[in-house]
Write a protein that holds these residues in place. Sequence first.
Motif, mmCIF file in Angstrom:
data_model
loop_
_atom_site.group_PDB
_atom_site.id
_atom_site.type_symbol
_atom_site.label_atom_id
_atom_site.label_comp_id
_atom_site.label_asym_id
_atom_site.label_seq_id
_atom_site.Cartn_x
_atom_site.Cartn_y
_atom_site.Cartn_z
ATOM 1 N N MET A 1 0.848 -1.183 0.000
ATOM 2 C CA MET A 1 0.000 0.000 0.000
ATOM 3 C C MET A 1 0.892 1.244 0.000
ATOM 4 S SD MET A 1 -2.981 1.061 2.697
ATOM 5 C CE MET A 1 -1.890 1.638 3.990
ATOM 6 N N LYS A 2 0.763 2.058 -1.015
ATOM 7 C CA LYS A 2 1.536 3.290 -1.094
ATOM 8 C C LYS A 2 0.689 4.427 -0.549
ATOM 9 C CE LYS A 2 4.950 5.525 -3.993
ATOM 10 N NZ LYS A 2 5.606 5.536 -5.304
ATOM 11 N N ILE A 3 1.264 5.153 0.422
ATOM 12 C CA ILE A 3 0.515 6.161 1.167
ATOM 13 C C ILE A 3 0.789 7.549 0.603
ATOM 14 C CG2 ILE A 3 0.251 7.270 3.419
ATOM 15 C CD1 ILE A 3 1.184 4.579 4.648
ATOM 16 N N LYS A 4 -0.271 8.339 0.521
ATOM 17 C CA LYS A 4 -0.144 9.747 0.179
ATOM 18 C C LYS A 4 -1.071 10.532 1.099
ATOM 19 C CE LYS A 4 -0.552 13.117 -3.563
ATOM 20 N NZ LYS A 4 -0.960 13.340 -4.974
ATOM 21 N N LEU A 5 -0.481 11.300 2.009
ATOM 22 C CA LEU A 5 -1.294 12.054 2.965
ATOM 23 C C LEU A 5 -1.938 13.257 2.291
ATOM 24 C CD1 LEU A 5 0.770 12.159 6.279
ATOM 25 C CD2 LEU A 5 -1.182 10.718 5.706
ATOM 26 N N ASN A 6 -3.143 13.563 2.717
ATOM 27 C CA ASN A 6 -3.825 14.767 2.280
ATOM 28 C C ASN A 6 -4.742 15.230 3.403
ATOM 29 O OD1 ASN A 6 -6.713 13.656 1.723
ATOM 30 N ND2 ASN A 6 -5.337 12.225 0.684
ATOM 31 N N PHE A 7 -5.166 16.474 3.341
ATOM 32 C CA PHE A 7 -5.925 17.083 4.432
ATOM 33 C C PHE A 7 -7.225 16.330 4.716
ATOM 34 C CE2 PHE A 7 -8.936 20.295 6.085
ATOM 35 C CZ PHE A 7 -8.246 20.647 7.243
ATOM 36 N N LYS A 8 -7.921 15.893 3.666
ATOM 37 C CA LYS A 8 -9.193 15.197 3.856
ATOM 38 C C LYS A 8 -9.004 13.899 4.635
ATOM 39 C CE LYS A 8 -11.678 17.029 -0.161
ATOM 40 N NZ LYS A 8 -12.358 16.691 -1.444
ATOM 41 N N PHE A 9 -7.956 13.154 4.296
ATOM 42 C CA PHE A 9 -7.698 11.918 5.038
ATOM 43 C C PHE A 9 -7.344 12.219 6.486
ATOM 44 C CE2 PHE A 9 -4.493 9.176 6.937
ATOM 45 C CZ PHE A 9 -5.211 7.996 7.022
ATOM 46 N N ILE A 10 -6.503 13.218 6.710
ATOM 47 C CA ILE A 10 -6.065 13.542 8.072
ATOM 48 C C ILE A 10 -7.267 13.872 8.951
ATOM 49 C CG2 ILE A 10 -4.793 15.209 9.476
ATOM 50 C CD1 ILE A 10 -2.776 15.369 7.127
ATOM 51 N N ILE A 11 -8.206 14.656 8.448
ATOM 52 C CA ILE A 11 -9.400 15.003 9.224
ATOM 53 C C ILE A 11 -10.218 13.758 9.541
ATOM 54 C CG2 ILE A 11 -11.599 16.247 9.176
ATOM 55 C CD1 ILE A 11 -9.159 18.022 9.622
ATOM 56 N N ALA A 12 -10.441 12.907 8.538
ATOM 57 C CA ALA A 12 -11.226 11.688 8.750
ATOM 58 C C ALA A 12 -10.516 10.742 9.717
ATOM 59 C CB ALA A 12 -11.481 10.984 7.413
ATOM 60 N N PHE A 13 -9.213 10.609 9.575
ATOM 61 C CA PHE A 13 -8.453 9.706 10.433
ATOM 62 C C PHE A 13 -8.453 10.184 11.877
ATOM 63 C CE2 PHE A 13 -4.513 8.505 12.564
ATOM 64 C CZ PHE A 13 -4.563 7.126 12.450
ATOM 65 N N MET A 14 -8.264 11.484 12.094
ATOM 66 C CA MET A 14 -8.270 11.993 13.469
ATOM 67 C C MET A 14 -9.669 11.926 14.071
ATOM 68 S SD MET A 14 -5.227 12.378 14.309
ATOM 69 C CE MET A 14 -5.680 12.875 15.977
ATOM 70 N N ALA A 15 -10.702 12.109 13.244
ATOM 71 C CA ALA A 15 -12.071 11.930 13.744
ATOM 72 C C ALA A 15 -12.270 10.492 14.209
ATOM 73 C CB ALA A 15 -13.090 12.293 12.665
ATOM 74 N N LEU A 16 -11.772 9.528 13.414
ATOM 75 C CA LEU A 16 -11.845 8.118 13.799
ATOM 76 C C LEU A 16 -11.073 7.882 15.094
ATOM 77 C CD1 LEU A 16 -12.574 5.152 13.208
ATOM 78 C CD2 LEU A 16 -10.506 5.026 11.782
ATOM 79 N N THR A 17 -9.908 8.491 15.228
ATOM 80 C CA THR A 17 -9.099 8.346 16.440
ATOM 81 C C THR A 17 -9.845 8.843 17.667
ATOM 82 O OG1 THR A 17 -7.053 8.612 15.164
ATOM 83 C CG2 THR A 17 -6.916 9.001 17.537
ATOM 84 N N PHE A 18 -10.459 10.015 17.556
ATOM 85 C CA PHE A 18 -11.179 10.587 18.694
ATOM 86 C C PHE A 18 -12.440 9.786 19.017
ATOM 87 C CE2 PHE A 18 -9.035 14.660 17.279
ATOM 88 C CZ PHE A 18 -8.105 14.642 18.315
ATOM 89 N N VAL A 19 -13.119 9.286 17.989
ATOM 90 C CA VAL A 19 -14.313 8.465 18.225
ATOM 91 C C VAL A 19 -13.941 7.172 18.949
ATOM 92 C CG1 VAL A 19 -16.068 7.034 17.078
ATOM 93 C CG2 VAL A 19 -15.725 9.412 16.377
ATOM 94 N N LEU A 20 -12.860 6.527 18.520
ATOM 95 C CA LEU A 20 -12.425 5.294 19.183
ATOM 96 C C LEU A 20 -11.964 5.576 20.609
ATOM 97 C CD1 LEU A 20 -10.528 3.424 16.317
ATOM 98 C CD2 LEU A 20 -12.785 2.917 17.255
#
Length: 226
Positions: A1-20
């Motif tokens: 899996m080749k990763i490319k960070l972008n603002f939309k992913f970061i927001i969704a990922f941190m939302a998932l982190t806070f929800v968990l």
Amino acid sequence: MKIKLNFKFIIAFMALTFVLGEAHEIVHTTVGRIICGCWGLRDFNNWGICESCNNPFAIWATVAGPVFTFIIIWVGYLMIKKNESENKKILGFSLLFASLPFARILNAILGIGDEITVLNKLLNNHTLAWIIGLIGILLLTLFPLIKAYKIIENKNKIGWFLLFLLIPTILYILIILVVLNTLLSKEILSEYWILGSPKLVSIWTFSVLLLLLITWKNIYKIKAEK
């Protein structure tokens, strides 16, 4: 899996982190409510059973939080491990790191956290509880983290791995423990409301859950085009 960070992913990922993270705390207090018959009080990272409860099974409320978190970590691991679609691997990767495995390891190293607390109550020996707890947590996180490292296809794999391992925990500590708990300590929306939670905690929970629902599809935007 080749990763490319972008603002939309970061927001969704941190939302998932806070929800968990919130789910982890709610699991604690909900199990406490089931066992004791009343809600204990909490802030953003500390909780308790209700003062009137003297049920010896209340220790299971402490056990329940890390059990939930390790289940999510291993669900993520299994989604990565199985020869599934790329989207499922991305979701598994996100679930694994959004569960903050480094936070569990760090707490154990420092001799604190749910796992050490439970073992210390059972063994009445903090040093032994620390040794067993740290070894157990390392074993529970080792295989998922190794697998997550292996599927990263970017150059500087170690850098990308450490980014996902460390930065979410650092952001969580800064936002939850420093900012939000400081607001609570200043009695901002500190009145208790539902589920034994202050209004500020409940508003935060609903907000990050709503943000996750709105941005959920952006979890898959981590994938770099080949």
